[in-house]
Design a protein around this motif. Structure first.
Motif, mmCIF file in Angstrom:
data_model
loop_
_atom_site.group_PDB
_atom_site.id
_atom_site.type_symbol
_atom_site.label_atom_id
_atom_site.label_comp_id
_atom_site.label_asym_id
_atom_site.label_seq_id
_atom_site.Cartn_x
_atom_site.Cartn_y
_atom_site.Cartn_z
ATOM 1 N N SER A 1 -0.599 26.098 -2.120
ATOM 2 C CA SER A 1 -1.643 27.081 -1.831
ATOM 3 C C SER A 1 -2.690 27.095 -2.942
ATOM 4 O O SER A 1 -3.885 27.246 -2.675
ATOM 5 C CB SER A 1 -1.037 28.477 -1.687
ATOM 6 N N TYR B 1 0.946 39.451 -3.330
ATOM 7 C CA TYR B 1 1.920 38.699 -2.534
ATOM 8 C C TYR B 1 3.075 38.249 -3.410
ATOM 9 O O TYR B 1 2.894 37.981 -4.595
ATOM 10 C CB TYR B 1 1.266 37.452 -1.934
ATOM 11 N N GLY C 1 6.530 27.811 -6.447
ATOM 12 C CA GLY C 1 6.304 28.918 -5.513
ATOM 13 C C GLY C 1 5.015 28.838 -4.725
ATOM 14 O O GLY C 1 4.972 29.226 -3.564
ATOM 15 N N ALA C 2 3.949 28.327 -5.359
ATOM 16 C CA ALA C 2 2.643 28.427 -4.709
ATOM 17 C C ALA C 2 1.741 27.222 -4.961
ATOM 18 O O ALA C 2 0.538 27.287 -4.696
ATOM 19 C CB ALA C 2 1.936 29.705 -5.192
ATOM 20 N N GLU D 1 3.164 27.157 3.022
ATOM 21 C CA GLU D 1 3.904 28.023 2.102
ATOM 22 C C GLU D 1 3.852 29.438 2.666
ATOM 23 O O GLU D 1 2.840 29.829 3.236
ATOM 24 C CB GLU D 1 3.269 27.987 0.695
ATOM 25 N N TYR E 1 6.275 35.386 -3.876
ATOM 26 C CA TYR E 1 6.711 34.047 -3.458
ATOM 27 C C TYR E 1 8.171 33.815 -3.840
ATOM 28 O O TYR E 1 8.731 34.531 -4.664
ATOM 29 C CB TYR E 1 5.803 32.969 -4.064
ATOM 30 N N PHE F 1 -0.489 36.582 -6.807
ATOM 31 C CA PHE F 1 0.827 36.122 -6.354
ATOM 32 C C PHE F 1 1.813 36.320 -7.497
ATOM 33 O O PHE F 1 1.495 36.042 -8.653
ATOM 34 C CB PHE F 1 0.770 34.642 -5.967
ATOM 35 N N LYS G 1 1.125 19.118 -4.584
ATOM 36 C CA LYS G 1 2.153 20.003 -5.153
ATOM 37 C C LYS G 1 3.321 19.176 -5.705
ATOM 38 O O LYS G 1 3.780 19.413 -6.829
ATOM 39 C CB LYS G 1 2.664 20.961 -4.069
ATOM 40 N N VAL H 1 -2.026 33.703 -10.181
ATOM 41 C CA VAL H 1 -0.613 33.480 -9.849
ATOM 42 C C VAL H 1 0.233 33.694 -11.100
ATOM 43 O O VAL H 1 0.064 32.995 -12.094
ATOM 44 C CB VAL H 1 -0.392 32.044 -9.316
ATOM 45 N N PHE I 1 4.334 33.603 2.094
ATOM 46 C CA PHE I 1 4.339 34.702 1.127
ATOM 47 C C PHE I 1 4.474 36.014 1.873
ATOM 48 O O PHE I 1 4.202 36.091 3.065
ATOM 49 C CB PHE I 1 3.012 34.718 0.341
#
Ligand SMILES: [Zn+2]
Length: 225
Positions: free
Chosen positions: A35, A153, A31-32, A219, A155, A121, A181, A20, A221
């Motif tokens: 995930s 991907y 953003g992620a 989430e 985000y 990502f 998160k 990421v 993407f």
């Protein structure tokens, strides 16, 4: 300057790897983050890359202090998500220039060749923040140079990727990791002076995305490669 912290190296070697990219130290969490925690739970190895410290956000503090604080916070955030964090020292507003000048392009290329990620990502090319946009460019440039092509991907950080986008959507169910998160995001104490994270927005977004796949939180993407 590059700093890294490894959790357990030896048992990670055969795992599927996901990388990421984020411009600033907290982007990968915003953003992620859900995930990332979810993929780790599934037994995958996740590496988050923070390309800068965000040293400009506290003009009254010495750069050194900010960097140290950011490092600590970001490693702590990564620890909560159970991912590995790599830090690079691009200056805000000079991303692309520094990226080549400091030889970080080669370092990242070596990393991708070694880790052979299945998914990457990164920021969206539509993101209005110039550093975020630069990271999108950097990611795609690296993508062209590697042989084993991962899925790529994008985000959203605060600006959502446009609804009209033609790219295929990936929803990741983060019902079990959304709390992780938020805990991870709370480690960024030094940012709080400037930004109070709109947690409400994050919860709302995760809820709306979750609704799309009939889960509590998700989430979203978009796959660009
Ligand atoms: Zn950012």
């Amino acid at each position: 300057m590059k700093t890294e912290k490894t959790t357990k190296k030896s048992d990670n070697d055969n795992k599927e790897t996901i990388i990421v990219f984020g411009a600033h130290s907290d982007d990968f969490v915003i953003g992620a983050g859900g995930s990332i925690a979810e993929y780790v739970k599934e037994g995958k190895k996740v590496i988050a890359i923070a390309l800068s410290f965000g040293e400009k956000s506290h003009p009254w503090l010495k750069e050194k202090i900010i960097k140290k604080t950011r490092l600590d916070e970001t490693f702590e955030a990564g620890k909560i998500l159970s991912c590995k964090v790599l830090f690079f020292n691009l200056r805000e507003g000079h991303f692309y220039e520094d990226y080549q000048k400091k030889g970080i392009d080669q370092k990242l290329l070596d990393l991708l060749k070694k880790e052979r990620p299945t998914k990457i990502f990164t920021h969206s090319q539509e993101d209005p923040h110039p550093d975020h946009k630069a990271v999108n460019n950097i990611t795609l440039e690296l993508y062209e140079k590697i042989e084993k092509k991962p899925e790529v991907y994008i985000y959203s950080v605060w600006n959502p990727v446009s609804f009209k986008t033609q790219y295929p959507t990936l929803y990741v169910d983060i019902s079990k990791t959304f709390g992780t998160k938020l805990s991870s995001l709370r480690t960024f104490q030094s940012q709080k002076v400037h930004i109070v994270y709109p947690f409400v927005l994050l919860v709302f977004r995760a809820f709306v995305n979750g609704f799309k796949i009939r889960k509590r939180f998700a989430e979203r993407f978009f796959r660009i490669k």
